[in-house]
Design an enzyme around this catalytic site. Structure first.
Site, mmCIF file in Angstrom:
data_model
loop_
_atom_site.group_PDB
_atom_site.id
_atom_site.type_symbol
_atom_site.label_atom_id
_atom_site.label_comp_id
_atom_site.label_asym_id
_atom_site.label_seq_id
_atom_site.Cartn_x
_atom_site.Cartn_y
_atom_site.Cartn_z
ATOM 1 N N SER A 109 -0.192 -17.102 8.027
ATOM 2 C CA SER A 109 1.204 -17.298 7.480
ATOM 3 C C SER A 109 1.221 -17.198 6.003
ATOM 4 O O SER A 109 2.434 -16.936 5.447
ATOM 5 C CB SER A 109 1.777 -18.576 8.001
ATOM 6 O OG SER A 109 0.947 -19.595 7.579
ATOM 7 N N ARG A 117 0.842 -1.154 0.014
ATOM 8 C CA ARG A 117 0.002 0.224 -0.017
ATOM 9 C C ARG A 117 0.876 1.273 -0.109
ATOM 10 O O ARG A 117 0.607 2.316 0.762
ATOM 11 C CB ARG A 117 -1.026 -0.009 1.104
ATOM 12 C CG ARG A 117 -1.926 -1.099 1.505
ATOM 13 C CD ARG A 117 -2.982 -1.319 0.209
ATOM 14 N NE ARG A 117 -3.742 -2.322 0.166
ATOM 15 C CZ ARG A 117 -3.470 -3.298 -0.523
ATOM 16 N NH1 ARG A 117 -2.332 -3.257 -1.143
ATOM 17 N NH2 ARG A 117 -4.332 -4.407 -0.322
ATOM 18 N N GLU A 171 -5.218 3.107 6.317
ATOM 19 C CA GLU A 171 -5.110 3.045 4.717
ATOM 20 C C GLU A 171 -5.812 4.123 4.221
ATOM 21 O O GLU A 171 -5.590 4.626 3.200
ATOM 22 C CB GLU A 171 -5.708 1.442 4.363
ATOM 23 C CG GLU A 171 -5.509 1.263 2.833
ATOM 24 C CD GLU A 171 -5.617 -0.102 2.526
ATOM 25 O OE1 GLU A 171 -5.252 -1.098 3.337
ATOM 26 O OE2 GLU A 171 -6.333 -0.311 1.575
HETATM 27 C C1 LIG Z 1 -15.949 -1.163 -1.084
HETATM 28 C C2 LIG Z 1 -14.545 -0.937 -1.055
HETATM 29 C C3 LIG Z 1 -13.493 -2.105 -1.179
HETATM 30 C C4 LIG Z 1 -12.140 -1.902 -1.571
HETATM 31 N N1 LIG Z 1 -11.144 -2.832 -1.661
HETATM 32 C C5 LIG Z 1 -9.938 -2.618 -1.915
HETATM 33 C C6 LIG Z 1 -9.341 -3.725 -2.042
HETATM 34 O O1 LIG Z 1 -9.388 -5.054 -2.149
HETATM 35 N N2 LIG Z 1 -7.792 -3.320 -1.917
HETATM 36 C C7 LIG Z 1 -7.355 -2.123 -1.880
HETATM 37 O O2 LIG Z 1 -5.945 -1.787 -2.068
HETATM 38 N N3 LIG Z 1 -8.359 -1.000 -1.887
HETATM 39 C C8 LIG Z 1 -9.494 -1.250 -1.752
HETATM 40 N N4 LIG Z 1 -10.180 -0.233 -1.743
HETATM 41 C C9 LIG Z 1 -9.834 1.229 -1.631
HETATM 42 C C10 LIG Z 1 -9.576 1.847 -2.771
HETATM 43 O O3 LIG Z 1 -10.746 1.405 -3.752
HETATM 44 C C11 LIG Z 1 -8.488 1.942 -3.346
HETATM 45 O O4 LIG Z 1 -7.396 2.268 -2.749
HETATM 46 C C12 LIG Z 1 -8.446 2.548 -4.698
HETATM 47 O O5 LIG Z 1 -7.116 2.441 -5.259
HETATM 48 C C13 LIG Z 1 -8.436 3.978 -4.659
HETATM 49 O O6 LIG Z 1 -8.620 4.766 -5.750
HETATM 50 P P1 LIG Z 1 -9.113 5.802 -6.218
HETATM 51 O O7 LIG Z 1 -9.305 6.560 -7.531
HETATM 52 O O8 LIG Z 1 -10.693 5.934 -5.698
HETATM 53 O O9 LIG Z 1 -8.430 7.126 -5.267
HETATM 54 P P2 LIG Z 1 -8.879 8.308 -4.285
HETATM 55 O O10 LIG Z 1 -9.732 7.769 -3.242
HETATM 56 O O11 LIG Z 1 -9.876 9.534 -5.234
HETATM 57 O O12 LIG Z 1 -7.486 8.874 -4.200
HETATM 58 C C14 LIG Z 1 -6.901 8.159 -2.886
HETATM 59 C C15 LIG Z 1 -5.522 8.782 -2.892
HETATM 60 O O13 LIG Z 1 -4.789 8.997 -3.951
HETATM 61 C C16 LIG Z 1 -4.546 10.337 -4.522
HETATM 62 N N5 LIG Z 1 -4.821 10.178 -6.008
HETATM 63 C C17 LIG Z 1 -5.837 9.743 -6.676
HETATM 64 N N6 LIG Z 1 -5.354 9.808 -7.991
HETATM 65 C C18 LIG Z 1 -4.174 10.224 -8.106
HETATM 66 C C19 LIG Z 1 -3.160 10.414 -9.132
HETATM 67 N N7 LIG Z 1 -3.536 10.255 -10.477
HETATM 68 N N8 LIG Z 1 -2.105 10.814 -8.929
HETATM 69 C C20 LIG Z 1 -1.562 11.163 -7.596
HETATM 70 N N9 LIG Z 1 -2.262 11.029 -6.667
HETATM 71 C C21 LIG Z 1 -3.581 10.425 -6.986
HETATM 72 C C22 LIG Z 1 -5.756 11.046 -3.956
HETATM 73 O O14 LIG Z 1 -5.227 12.534 -3.633
HETATM 74 C C23 LIG Z 1 -5.593 10.532 -2.443
HETATM 75 O O15 LIG Z 1 -4.645 10.789 -1.687
HETATM 76 C C24 LIG Z 1 -11.584 -0.627 -1.610
HETATM 77 C C25 LIG Z 1 -12.851 0.615 -1.466
HETATM 78 C C26 LIG Z 1 -14.097 0.272 -1.128
HETATM 79 C C27 LIG Z 1 -14.805 1.413 -1.173
#
Ligand SMILES: Cc1cc2nc3c(=O)[nH]c(=O)nc-3n(C[C@H](O)[C@H](O)[C@H](O)COP(=O)(O)OP(=O)(O)OC[C@H]3O[C@@H](n4cnc5c(N)ncnc54)[C@H](O)[C@@H]3O)c2cc1C
Length: 306
Positions: A234, A159, A301
């Site tokens: 593990s 992450r 996270e």
């Molecule tokens: C129901 C659910 C299930 C999920 N399951 C998982 C899972 O299994 N595994 C997992 O890892 N995550 C999971 N997530 C979390 C999330 O979906 C991921 O972390 C996803 O990758 C975030 O992407 P986003 O575009 O929504 O980012 P955002 O929420 O829009 O942004 C997250 C961060 O990234 C930054 N950011 C966004 N785009 C850019 C860019 N282009 N350049 C630089 N910075 C940027 C933002 O400023 C912020 O700090 C889940 C979330 C939900 C709601």
């Protein structure tokens, strides 16, 4: 590029929480990213980046300065190579890859959000993450200059990536996928989507609130003494934060409209009227309880914009 004022952000997040952005711009090209950064500089405004909004909590009072919503949606396939904009949704990318007979992205099934957010946080599941497919990344640095790095230079870890250490905006990525058995891949994807449906809440949330705990970060012997079954975890060498939260008796615990999910203890759900303040109070309470009971310091996270 248009700059809007006082734009509500709630609907741009999966948590459905938070106030408005003072200024807001949706950008579709790298050049527009540069223009937005220049506008912020000229007007002495801070900048925040919004992808799919699925990993963030936004303050009830909203965000000062300029919020840039990244909607760069390039998607090109060339043999095993995929060139993709940060605004492309992971689900869409996965479908298009399978349609092009390419495998390697099955692990993103059910992860909401966009490619940009996923690369920044090295999103993943089942022991695989974005670093397994990303080869190169183009970004705009803090001065708006366009640069490129390789996956090795991106310092991917659990992450984590270099984009968490610097205010750099991902504007394009190159992925490498594989020619695999598409039938098998589709079965796997459907199984995983079904599994998620059965094991994750369907109320608004930001996914897992805390990172899982790497074996090397904790005293495993002490945890075993507290009846945590280390052997069970593990395979991935991580103790699920959900396990500790559940064992601490916090499933269902609520502060106002923010509640530790009954279905999955590492999710805080918005019961329809949660505020960011309540979520923050609940996060603090969970951390304190888990620290007191297990001596483990949970780390968020979810990205906090509060
Ligand atoms: C129901 C659910 C299930 C999920 N399951 C998982 C899972 O299994 N595994 C997992 O890892 N995550 C999971 N997530 C979390 C999330 O979906 C991921 O972390 C996803 O990758 C975030 O992407 P986003 O575009 O929504 O980012 P955002 O929420 O829009 O942004 C997250 C961060 O990234 C930054 N950011 C966004 N785009 C850019 C860019 N282009 N350049 C630089 N910075 C940027 C933002 O400023 C912020 O700090 C889940 C979330 C939900 C709601």
């Amino acid at each position: 590029m248009t700059i809007e004022k006082n734009k509500s952000l709630k609907e741009y997040t999966t948590f459905k929480i938070g106030g408005p952005a003072e200024y807001f711009a949706e950008v579709k090209t790298a050049q527009e990213v540069q223009e937005a950064l220049q506008w912020a500089k000229d007007n002495q405004q801070s900048v925040k980046i919004l992808g799919g909004g699925s990993n963030m909590l936004i303050a009830d009072a909203g965000l000062k300065g300029l919020v840039i919503k990244l909607s760069l949606d390039k998607l090109e396939f060339d043999d095993l190579k995929v060139t993709v904009g940060p605004g492309i949704r992971l689900a869409y990318l996965l479908n298009k890859a399978l349609e092009s007979n390419l495998t390697g992205l099955e692990f993103v099934a059910g992860i909401p959000g966009t490619v940009g957010g996923a690369i920044r946080g090295n999103a993943g599941t089942y022991g695989l993450a974005m670093d397994s497919v990303v080869k190169k990344i183009k970004y705009a640095d803090e001065n708006g200059q366009l640069k490129e790095i390789t996956a090795t230079e991106a310092k991917f870890a659990y992450r984590h990536s270099i984009f968490k250490e610097n205010f750099w905006i991902i504007v394009e990525a190159e992925l490498e996928l594989a020619k695999g058995d598409i039938k098998v891949a589709r079965v796997l994807v459907n199984e995983r989507l079904k599994y998620r449906q059965d094991t994750q809440p369907n109320l608004p949330s930001a996914g897992c609130i805390f990172k899982n705990i790497l074996f090397e970060e904790v005293d495993l012997k002490k945890l075993a003494e507290k009846n945590i079954d280390i052997d069970k975890f593990s395979k991935f060498k991580k103790i699920p934060a959900a396990h500790l939260i559940e064992r601490a008796g916090l499933k269902g615990h609520a502060i106002g409209g923010a509640q530790v999910s009954d279905v999955h203890a590492n999710y805080i759900v918005n019961n329809g009227r949660a505020t960011a303040e309540q979520v923050i109070m609940l996060i603090s309470f969970i951390k304190q309880q888990v620290r007191d009971k297990y001596g483990v310091q949970l780390q968020e996270e979810v990205q906090l914009f509060v």
